[in-house]
Design an enzyme around this catalytic site. Structure first.
Site, PDB file in Angstrom:
ATOM      1  CE1 TYR A  54      -4.333   0.143  -0.330  1.00  0.00           C
ATOM      2  CE2 TYR A  54      -4.351  -1.539   1.368  1.00  0.00           C
ATOM      3  CZ  TYR A  54      -4.999  -0.831   0.373  1.00  0.00           C
ATOM      4  OH  TYR A  54      -6.299  -1.099   0.085  1.00  0.00           O
ATOM      5  CD  GLU A  56      -3.494   4.091   0.910  1.00  0.00           C
ATOM      6  OE1 GLU A  56      -2.389   3.658   1.318  1.00  0.00           O
ATOM      7  OE2 GLU A  56      -4.592   3.620   1.249  1.00  0.00           O
ATOM      8  CG  ASP A 201      -7.950  10.276 -24.179  1.00  0.00           C
ATOM      9  OD1 ASP A 201      -6.936   9.559 -24.303  1.00  0.00           O
ATOM     10  OD2 ASP A 201      -9.051   9.838 -23.804  1.00  0.00           O
ATOM     11  CB  THR A 228      -4.183   3.683 -21.862  1.00  0.00           C
ATOM     12  OG1 THR A 228      -3.992   3.769 -23.279  1.00  0.00           O
ATOM     13  CG2 THR A 228      -5.645   3.909 -21.547  1.00  0.00           C
ATOM     14  CE  LYS A 231      -6.461   2.304 -25.867  1.00  0.00           C
ATOM     15  NZ  LYS A 231      -6.686   2.990 -24.586  1.00  0.00           N
ATOM     16  NE  ARG A 237      -6.198  -3.832 -19.787  1.00  0.00           N
ATOM     17  CZ  ARG A 237      -6.262  -3.713 -21.114  1.00  0.00           C
ATOM     18  NH1 ARG A 237      -5.453  -4.401 -21.885  1.00  0.00           N
ATOM     19  NH2 ARG A 237      -7.131  -2.900 -21.658  1.00  0.00           N
TER      20      ARG A 237
HETATM   21  N1  DSN Z   1     -11.268   0.503 -25.354  1.00  0.00           N
HETATM   22  C1  DSN Z   1     -10.333   1.452 -25.891  1.00  0.00           C
HETATM   23  C2  DSN Z   1     -10.206   1.339 -27.348  1.00  0.00           C
HETATM   24  O1  DSN Z   1     -10.305   0.235 -27.835  1.00  0.00           O
HETATM   25  O2  DSN Z   1      -9.998   2.318 -28.043  1.00  0.00           O
HETATM   26  C3  DSN Z   1     -10.633   2.843 -25.512  1.00  0.00           C
HETATM   27  O3  DSN Z   1     -11.096   2.884 -24.231  1.00  0.00           O
END
Ligand code: DSN
Length: 422
Positions: A54, A56, A201, A228, A231, A237
């Site tokens: 933990y 925080e 974003d 994120t 990707k 993730r």
């Molecule tokens: N689920 C993601 C995507 O496939 O673009 C975005 O949140």
């Protein structure tokens, strides 16, 4: 020792599911543009002992003791992310992309404030104002659109007119299904004219920015980026919020992520983010991200030659949105299932001004980050595009579909998922 020895002994059901997923990933072609394969080093960090802890708070200012090593990994992750994106401040604690966006909104807005983002049917994300999210109960979302869906050009005049009328506190760029680059300077000019924060974003293109294969919105004056890490960036993730230079904004973001919205950060994931950012800083990552773009272009060339309509006319990044209903008389849902049948995974997707409903839309969305990690170059990418179109044109020919599936399996064997990131 075998990698899953303990799960195998202790929990056969979960062990079998893990092996099943390993086999699925190894034997099929992954074209979902938001997915990728992480290196073994990222996976090792992600499953490391840090999951026990933990933490925080932030490095040097935690609520619990025992933070020597958590402080080290979080500081490494932040330093590397700053370097990768040219950011002044970074928060690496958001658990994923949606929590990153929610924390960003609450940092910059009061309830009732307005956000100007892309019309969702033109490629935006659920967290950019879809009525199914709680966000729309708290904030007001207004939108701009593409002026021309055949080129992807954004209607900047409309954006400015809506901005002047609605006085948004945030102007939001960055989408989940948009294949072109944006006029970043124009966004920033309009945002700052109305006193809004310019936020992008970058979840889909974060890796392409880090690899310097596309423009960096910070170079054009964007104030904040959310993303994120799993990707194009090829990490675990997770989510992240970056601030270009404004320390007040960064302070508000930190307070919003914790204690405003989240509790304990996932330190195992933060360790894996640090490893991923270390990989993305290597020169070979630039070669990788450039190849993602080349592979997408190779697929675009095939779709163009076979007269399959692509929204915005093609792609300038890693993804393509194809109107399969308009061009091949097959729905997005049918295409997704049919391609799955031959070992190609992608997703059905609504297209701009879709004549069909969201559960069975006109389009499919696919992209090249994962196949590029696997080592595919232009030749293999073009072949995959041909096989996709063949599949959709021969939906009733079982023999043909079996042959395509066999060819896909052979390609996958030739290009195994790599363990190392280079
Ligand atoms: N689920 C993601 C995507 O496939 O673009 C975005 O949140």
């Amino acid at each position: 020792m075998e990698q899953y020895d303990y799960i195998k002994k202790q929990d056969k059901d979960v062990y079998d599911a893990i092996l099943g997923e390993e086999e699925r990933e190894a034997e099929g072609i992954e074209l979902i543009p938001s997915e990728n394969y992480v290196s073994r080093a990222v996976r090792e960090a992600n499953s490391s002992i840090f999951t026990n802890k933990y933490s925080e708070g932030y490095a040097g200012k935690r609520y619990y003791g025992g933070q020597t090593y958590t402080d080290i990994v979080e500081t490494i992750a932040i330093g590397r992310a700053k370097q990768l994106f040219g950011a002044g401040f970074v928060n690496v604690q958001p658990h994923a992309g949606a929590p990153a966006n929610v924390a960003m909104y609450f940092a910059l807005l009061e309830p009732g404030d307005t956000i100007l983002g892309m019309d969702l049917s033109h490629g935006g994300h659920l967290t950019h104002g879809h009525p199914v999210t709680y966000l729309t109960k708290i904030f007001k979302f207004v939108s701009y659109k593409m002026k021309d869906v055949e080129t992807g050009e954004i209607d900047y005049d409309e954006m400015r007119a809506v901005a002047l009328a609605e006085k948004p506190k945030i102007i939001l760029a960055g989408y989940s299904a948009y294949p072109r680059e944006l006029d970043y300077a124009k966004f920033v000019e309009i945002a700052h004219e109305v006193g809004a924060v310019a936020v992008m974003d970058v979840a889909h293109i974060a890796g392409l920015i880090a690899g310097k294969s596309v423009k960096n919105p910070f170079d054009y004056g964007f104030d904040v980026m959310t993303t994120t890490t799993h990707k194009t960036l090829r990490g675990p993730r997770g989510g992240m919020i970056l601030t270009r230079e404004n320390a007040d904004i960064a302070k508000k973001i930190d307070k919003s992520v914790f204690p405003g919205f989240q509790g304990g950060p996932m330190m195992n994931t933060i360790a894996a983010k640090a490893v991923c950012f270390g990989e993305a800083l290597q020169p070979s990552f630039h070669t990788y991200t450039d190849q993602i773009l080349k592979n997408a272009k190779a697929m675009e060339t095939v779709f163009k030659a076979k007269n399959v309509r692509m929204l915005t006319g093609g792609t300038s990044n890693h993804l393509i949105l194809a109107d399969v209903f308009g061009s091949l008389a097959i729905t997005g849902k049918e295409a997704e299932a049919l391609l799955d049948r031959v070992g190609i995974t992608l997703n059905k997707n609504a297209i701009a001004d879709d004549v069909r409903g969201p559960m069975d839309p006109s389009g499919i969305r696919f992209g090249t980050p994962a196949i590029t990690t696997r080592g595919f170059k232009e030749t293999e990418s073009a072949r995959v595009a041909e096989l996709m179109i063949d599949t959709m044109k021969n939906k009733a020919d079982e023999k043909k579909l079996d042959d395509i599936h066999e060819e896909i399996r052979t390609m996958c064997k030739k290009f195994p998922i790599p363990e190392s990131f280079t």
